[in-house]
Design a protein around this motif. Sequence first.
Motif, PDB file in Angstrom:
ATOM      1  N   ALA A  38       0.831  -1.204   0.000  1.00 48.64           N
ATOM      2  CA  ALA A  38       0.000   0.000   0.000  1.00 48.64           C
ATOM      3  C   ALA A  38       0.868   1.257   0.000  1.00 48.64           C
ATOM      4  CB  ALA A  38      -0.935   0.000   1.207  1.00 48.64           C
ATOM      5  N   CYS A  39       1.953   1.243   0.755  1.00 46.13           N
ATOM      6  CA  CYS A  39       2.877   2.385   0.770  1.00 46.13           C
ATOM      7  C   CYS A  39       3.530   2.577  -0.591  1.00 46.13           C
ATOM      8  CB  CYS A  39       3.955   2.193   1.832  1.00 46.13           C
ATOM      9  SG  CYS A  39       3.369   2.371   3.523  1.00 46.13           S
ATOM     10  N   THR A  40       3.909   1.484  -1.229  1.00 41.42           N
ATOM     11  CA  THR A  40       4.509   1.556  -2.562  1.00 41.42           C
ATOM     12  C   THR A  40       3.523   2.151  -3.560  1.00 41.42           C
ATOM     13  OG1 THR A  40       5.937  -0.343  -2.093  1.00 41.42           O
ATOM     14  CG2 THR A  40       5.548   0.184  -4.410  1.00 41.42           C
ATOM     15  N   ALA A  41       2.287   1.695  -3.513  1.00 41.97           N
ATOM     16  CA  ALA A  41       1.266   2.223  -4.426  1.00 41.97           C
ATOM     17  C   ALA A  41       0.996   3.699  -4.148  1.00 41.97           C
ATOM     18  CB  ALA A  41      -0.021   1.418  -4.294  1.00 41.97           C
ATOM     19  N   LEU A  42       0.918   4.066  -2.892  1.00 35.94           N
ATOM     20  CA  LEU A  42       0.688   5.468  -2.545  1.00 35.94           C
ATOM     21  C   LEU A  42       1.820   6.344  -3.068  1.00 35.94           C
ATOM     22  CD1 LEU A  42      -0.857   7.701  -1.118  1.00 35.94           C
ATOM     23  CD2 LEU A  42       0.300   7.035   1.010  1.00 35.94           C
ATOM     24  N   THR A  48       3.052   9.999  -9.734  1.00 30.83           N
ATOM     25  CA  THR A  48       2.477   9.935 -11.074  1.00 30.83           C
ATOM     26  C   THR A  48       1.371  10.963 -11.263  1.00 30.83           C
ATOM     27  OG1 THR A  48       2.972   7.590 -11.164  1.00 30.83           O
ATOM     28  CG2 THR A  48       1.371   8.396 -12.742  1.00 30.83           C
ATOM     29  N   ASP A  49       0.562  11.124 -10.251  1.00 33.97           N
ATOM     30  CA  ASP A  49      -0.601  12.005 -10.326  1.00 33.97           C
ATOM     31  C   ASP A  49      -0.451  13.097  -9.264  1.00 33.97           C
ATOM     32  OD1 ASP A  49      -3.058  13.174 -10.639  1.00 33.97           O
ATOM     33  OD2 ASP A  49      -4.210  11.457  -9.945  1.00 33.97           O
ATOM     34  N   PRO A  50       0.166  14.231  -9.619  1.00 32.06           N
ATOM     35  CA  PRO A  50       0.452  15.260  -8.617  1.00 32.06           C
ATOM     36  C   PRO A  50      -0.785  15.957  -8.051  1.00 32.06           C
ATOM     37  CG  PRO A  50       1.017  16.061 -10.801  1.00 32.06           C
ATOM     38  CD  PRO A  50       0.613  14.616 -10.948  1.00 32.06           C
ATOM     39  N   THR A  51      -1.915  15.850  -8.734  1.00 32.32           N
ATOM     40  CA  THR A  51      -3.131  16.464  -8.202  1.00 32.32           C
ATOM     41  C   THR A  51      -3.818  15.477  -7.271  1.00 32.32           C
ATOM     42  OG1 THR A  51      -4.447  15.689 -10.081  1.00 32.32           O
ATOM     43  CG2 THR A  51      -3.472  17.876 -10.272  1.00 32.32           C
ATOM     44  N   PRO A  52      -4.399  15.962  -6.215  1.00 32.55           N
ATOM     45  CA  PRO A  52      -5.109  15.053  -5.308  1.00 32.55           C
ATOM     46  C   PRO A  52      -6.209  14.297  -6.069  1.00 32.55           C
ATOM     47  CG  PRO A  52      -4.877  17.222  -4.332  1.00 32.55           C
ATOM     48  CD  PRO A  52      -4.427  17.341  -5.761  1.00 32.55           C
ATOM     49  N   SER A  53      -6.274  13.028  -5.827  1.00 31.64           N
ATOM     50  CA  SER A  53      -7.286  12.214  -6.497  1.00 31.64           C
ATOM     51  C   SER A  53      -7.894  11.243  -5.500  1.00 31.64           C
ATOM     52  CB  SER A  53      -6.668  11.441  -7.663  1.00 31.64           C
ATOM     53  OG  SER A  53      -5.797  10.435  -7.188  1.00 31.64           O
ATOM     54  N   ALA A  54      -8.999  10.651  -5.905  1.00 32.21           N
ATOM     55  CA  ALA A  54      -9.663   9.659  -5.050  1.00 32.21           C
ATOM     56  C   ALA A  54      -8.751   8.457  -4.819  1.00 32.21           C
ATOM     57  CB  ALA A  54     -10.980   9.225  -5.681  1.00 32.21           C
ATOM     58  N   ARG A  55      -7.990   8.102  -5.837  1.00 34.75           N
ATOM     59  CA  ARG A  55      -7.090   6.938  -5.711  1.00 34.75           C
ATOM     60  C   ARG A  55      -6.046   7.204  -4.619  1.00 34.75           C
ATOM     61  NH1 ARG A  55      -4.519   4.713 -11.075  1.00 34.75           N
ATOM     62  NH2 ARG A  55      -6.672   5.089 -11.499  1.00 34.75           N
ATOM     63  N   ALA A  57      -6.272   9.344  -2.146  1.00 33.22           N
ATOM     64  CA  ALA A  57      -6.980   9.398  -0.862  1.00 33.22           C
ATOM     65  C   ALA A  57      -7.289   7.985  -0.350  1.00 33.22           C
ATOM     66  CB  ALA A  57      -8.263  10.201  -1.002  1.00 33.22           C
ATOM     67  N   ASP A  58      -7.674   7.103  -1.256  1.00 31.74           N
ATOM     68  CA  ASP A  58      -7.949   5.717  -0.861  1.00 31.74           C
ATOM     69  C   ASP A  58      -6.713   5.037  -0.312  1.00 31.74           C
ATOM     70  OD1 ASP A  58     -10.585   5.990  -1.632  1.00 31.74           O
ATOM     71  OD2 ASP A  58     -10.334   4.931  -3.551  1.00 31.74           O
ATOM     72  N   TYR A  59      -5.567   5.227  -0.968  1.00 28.51           N
ATOM     73  CA  TYR A  59      -4.335   4.606  -0.476  1.00 28.51           C
ATOM     74  C   TYR A  59      -3.873   5.245   0.826  1.00 28.51           C
ATOM     75  CZ  TYR A  59      -3.598   1.399  -4.322  1.00 28.51           C
ATOM     76  OH  TYR A  59      -3.734   0.356  -5.195  1.00 28.51           O
ATOM     77  N   GLU A  60      -4.060   6.546   0.977  1.00 27.16           N
ATOM     78  CA  GLU A  60      -3.705   7.189   2.248  1.00 27.16           C
ATOM     79  C   GLU A  60      -4.537   6.595   3.383  1.00 27.16           C
ATOM     80  OE1 GLU A  60      -2.304  11.621   0.779  1.00 27.16           O
ATOM     81  OE2 GLU A  60      -4.434  11.260   1.176  1.00 27.16           O
ATOM     82  N   THR A  61      -5.809   6.382   3.145  1.00 32.27           N
ATOM     83  CA  THR A  61      -6.684   5.783   4.144  1.00 32.27           C
ATOM     84  C   THR A  61      -6.259   4.353   4.454  1.00 32.27           C
ATOM     85  OG1 THR A  61      -8.534   7.173   3.443  1.00 32.27           O
ATOM     86  CG2 THR A  61      -9.083   5.157   4.668  1.00 32.27           C
ATOM     87  N   LEU A  62      -5.965   3.596   3.418  1.00 29.39           N
ATOM     88  CA  LEU A  62      -5.538   2.204   3.589  1.00 29.39           C
ATOM     89  C   LEU A  62      -4.258   2.118   4.426  1.00 29.39           C
ATOM     90  CD1 LEU A  62      -5.926  -0.783   2.960  1.00 29.39           C
ATOM     91  CD2 LEU A  62      -4.664  -0.412   0.841  1.00 29.39           C
ATOM     92  N   VAL A  63      -3.286   2.965   4.120  1.00 29.64           N
ATOM     93  CA  VAL A  63      -2.023   2.955   4.869  1.00 29.64           C
ATOM     94  C   VAL A  63      -2.284   3.303   6.327  1.00 29.64           C
ATOM     95  CG1 VAL A  63       0.170   4.192   5.148  1.00 29.64           C
ATOM     96  CG2 VAL A  63      -0.506   3.349   2.904  1.00 29.64           C
ATOM     97  N   GLU A  64      -3.109   4.299   6.569  1.00 32.36           N
ATOM     98  CA  GLU A  64      -3.420   4.674   7.944  1.00 32.36           C
ATOM     99  C   GLU A  64      -4.127   3.541   8.689  1.00 32.36           C
ATOM    100  OE1 GLU A  64      -2.859   7.183  10.203  1.00 32.36           O
ATOM    101  OE2 GLU A  64      -1.326   7.624   8.717  1.00 32.36           O
ATOM    102  N   GLU A  65      -5.045   2.874   8.022  1.00 34.97           N
ATOM    103  CA  GLU A  65      -5.789   1.803   8.667  1.00 34.97           C
ATOM    104  C   GLU A  65      -4.924   0.577   8.952  1.00 34.97           C
ATOM    105  OE1 GLU A  65      -9.227   1.155   6.215  1.00 34.97           O
ATOM    106  OE2 GLU A  65     -10.210   2.964   6.953  1.00 34.97           O
ATOM    107  N   LEU A  66      -3.977   0.325   8.071  1.00 33.26           N
ATOM    108  CA  LEU A  66      -3.094  -0.826   8.300  1.00 33.26           C
ATOM    109  C   LEU A  66      -2.145  -0.506   9.437  1.00 33.26           C
ATOM    110  CD1 LEU A  66      -2.271  -1.906   4.653  1.00 33.26           C
ATOM    111  CD2 LEU A  66      -3.608  -3.188   6.312  1.00 33.26           C
TER     112      LEU A  66
END
Length: 66
Positions: A38-42, A48-55, A57-66
């Motif tokens: 999850a950290c690697t993907a984030l 890759t995508d310098p603008t905030p995106s849902a993707r 945000a999803d990985y940030e949430t996943l990393v925090e939850e793990l």
Amino acid sequence: MGRWAFILNRWPRRELEIRQRCSRDPEFASFVEDYCEACTALRYWGETDPTPSARIADYETLVEEL
């Protein structure tokens, strides 16, 4: 960045405990692997995508939850 770098960046004082538990507990080792993936993907999507995106945000949430 290697697998352990993500873990040690977040929990630097618990390296020995984490490594020992990974060697004894396959479920915990799997959790550590999931966290690192999850950290690697984030990191990838953040670069890759310098603008905030849902993707991102999803990985940030996943990393925090793990």
